[in-house]
Design an enzyme around this catalytic site. Structure first.
Site, short mmCIF file in Angstrom:
data_model
loop_
_atom_site.label_atom_id
_atom_site.label_comp_id
_atom_site.label_asym_id
_atom_site.label_seq_id
_atom_site.Cartn_x
_atom_site.Cartn_y
_atom_site.Cartn_z
N GLU A 210 0.63 -1.33 0.07
CA GLU A 210 -0.17 0.09 -0.06
C GLU A 210 0.77 1.36 0.14
O GLU A 210 0.50 2.23 0.69
CB GLU A 210 -1.09 0.08 1.22
CG GLU A 210 -2.00 -1.30 1.22
CD GLU A 210 -2.71 -1.31 2.32
OE1 GLU A 210 -2.66 -0.45 3.14
OE2 GLU A 210 -3.86 -2.01 2.33
N GLU B 180 -6.26 -10.65 -1.45
CA GLU B 180 -7.08 -10.31 -0.32
C GLU B 180 -8.59 -10.39 -0.83
O GLU B 180 -9.27 -9.39 -0.20
CB GLU B 180 -6.62 -9.06 0.47
CG GLU B 180 -4.99 -8.98 0.59
CD GLU B 180 -4.48 -7.78 1.45
OE1 GLU B 180 -5.63 -7.42 1.96
OE2 GLU B 180 -3.48 -7.50 1.97
#
Ligand code: XIL
Length: 347
Positions: free
Chosen positions: A162, A267
């Site tokens: 991220e 995910e």
């Protein structure tokens, strides 16, 4: 003592012993899920199917453990390899909880995806307090120590997680503020040296469609490749909801693939506004099916679900009013999404 009383005590002791045994084994067996296990159908399509795993639940819940072993070919420790968990104090590592997941994976002949080495969240306070040169040093040491520990068992690492913000800027993490954008290249170079055999991924959230975030991610990754920085793949987290997937999800993944990178969905989950009902669960199943198809279309390496039961999902725990995001309900019974994923993999 009368015979009857003795028998009564004996029976009570037996019941207690059986109950303690049941608790020690971690409760009851999982009810078998219908059809071919996901790991088998995925194998026929040449991809891995994985789930995030919670070490504490795996330890005490037998049914949870059995479903992981039966259905999945890879696992990702959901929190246990994150910096706060694995190096809570500088140079003091706590490998126990991650080791337990790795051991179970070995027994179930599963690969382990390492998550994650450099990330702004779930970071211990001591890391945030370091100045630039110490932070650079501590980050390199962290990468080297954790990768060395799991060299035999972890074949893929989310090296950087991220790094981009939703508006397409570099996220102003402690790494970015102290070290500048170069922290990304430095992390990958350190990781390659630590374990030359591991596949090194950059993992991102909310970069599924073509948008400001994924455009910036693309520029960064292209730059890394051009500079010869050792990056092998890009992970698209794919936390979705009933709004569905971006129409250009596949096109987006294709452009990263065209840079010579492996693609993984890392995910996946599909959050539902609560209360869930039959229509919403059908809609959810269709979105899961699209996730599988998108992954197969771009010839992804693996598809990881961020948990497999609604009883253990970060969506219901962190997003108010949302939940029911996984394939199985809280009682580990299949929802329409389970059959949809199985069917899409089998086709
Ligand atoms: C989440 C876990 O699922 C939660 O248990 C934890 O409290 C917070 O982190 N992106 C990631 C994951 O890369 O590590 C996050 O996992 C979800 C978002």
């Amino acid at each position: 003592m009368s015979v009857a009383r003795g028998l009564g005590i004996g029976a009570a002791v037996l019941v207690i012993l059986l109950f303690v045994g049941y608790l020690l084994r971690g409760g009851s067996d999982a009810e078998p899920l219908p059809g071919a296990p996901l790991r088998e159908v995925a194998k026929q399509r040449g991809i891995e199917i994985g789930t995030a795993v919670r070490g504490d639940v795996q330890k005490r819940n037998r049914a949870y453990r059995q479903i992981i072993a039966a259905q999945f070919s890879t696992v990702t420790p959901e929190n246990e390899m994150k910096w706060y968990a694995i190096e809570p104090e500088r140079g003091e590592y706590s490998f126990g909880p991650a080791d337990a997941i790795v051991k179970q994976a070995r027994e179930a002949r599963q690969k382990v995806r390492g998550h994650t080495l450099v990330w702004h969240a779930q970071l211990p306070e001591w890391v945030k307090a370091l100045g630039p040169s110490e932070l650079r040093q501590a980050t390199r040491e962290h990468i080297r120590s954790v990768m060395a520990e799991y060299k035999a068992d972890v074949g893929v690492w989310d090296v950087v997680n991220e790094p981009i913000s939703d508006d397409g800027g570099l996220r102003q993490s402690v790494f970015m503020r102290r070290l500048g954008e170069g922290f990304i290249a430095d992390a990958f170079r350190t990781a390659r040296t630590a374990d030359p055999d591991a596949k090194l991924y950059l993992n991102e959230i909310g970069a599924e469609g073509i948008n400001a975030k994924s455009n910036r991610l693309y520029e960064i990754v292209r730059g890394l490749k051009a500079q010869g920085v050792p990056i092998d793949g890009v992970g698209f987290q794919t936390h979705a909801n009933l709004d569905g997937l971006a129409a250009d999800f596949v096109a987006n993944m294709q452009r990263f693939k065209a840079l010579g990178l492996d693609i993984a969905i890392t995910e996946a989950d599909v959050g539902v506004p609560l209360p869930a009902d039959a229509d919403k669960l059908q809609a959810q199943a269709r979105i899961y099916e699209q996730i599988v198809r998108s992954c197969l279309t771009v010839d992804c390496r693996s598809l990881t679900l961020w948990g497999f039961t609604d009883g253990r999902s970060w969506i219901s725990e962190t997003q108010a009013g949302m939940g029911a995001a996984t394939l199985l309900d809280e009682a580990l019974k299949p929802k329409p999404a389970f059959g949809a994923v199985q069917g899409a993999l089998a086709k």
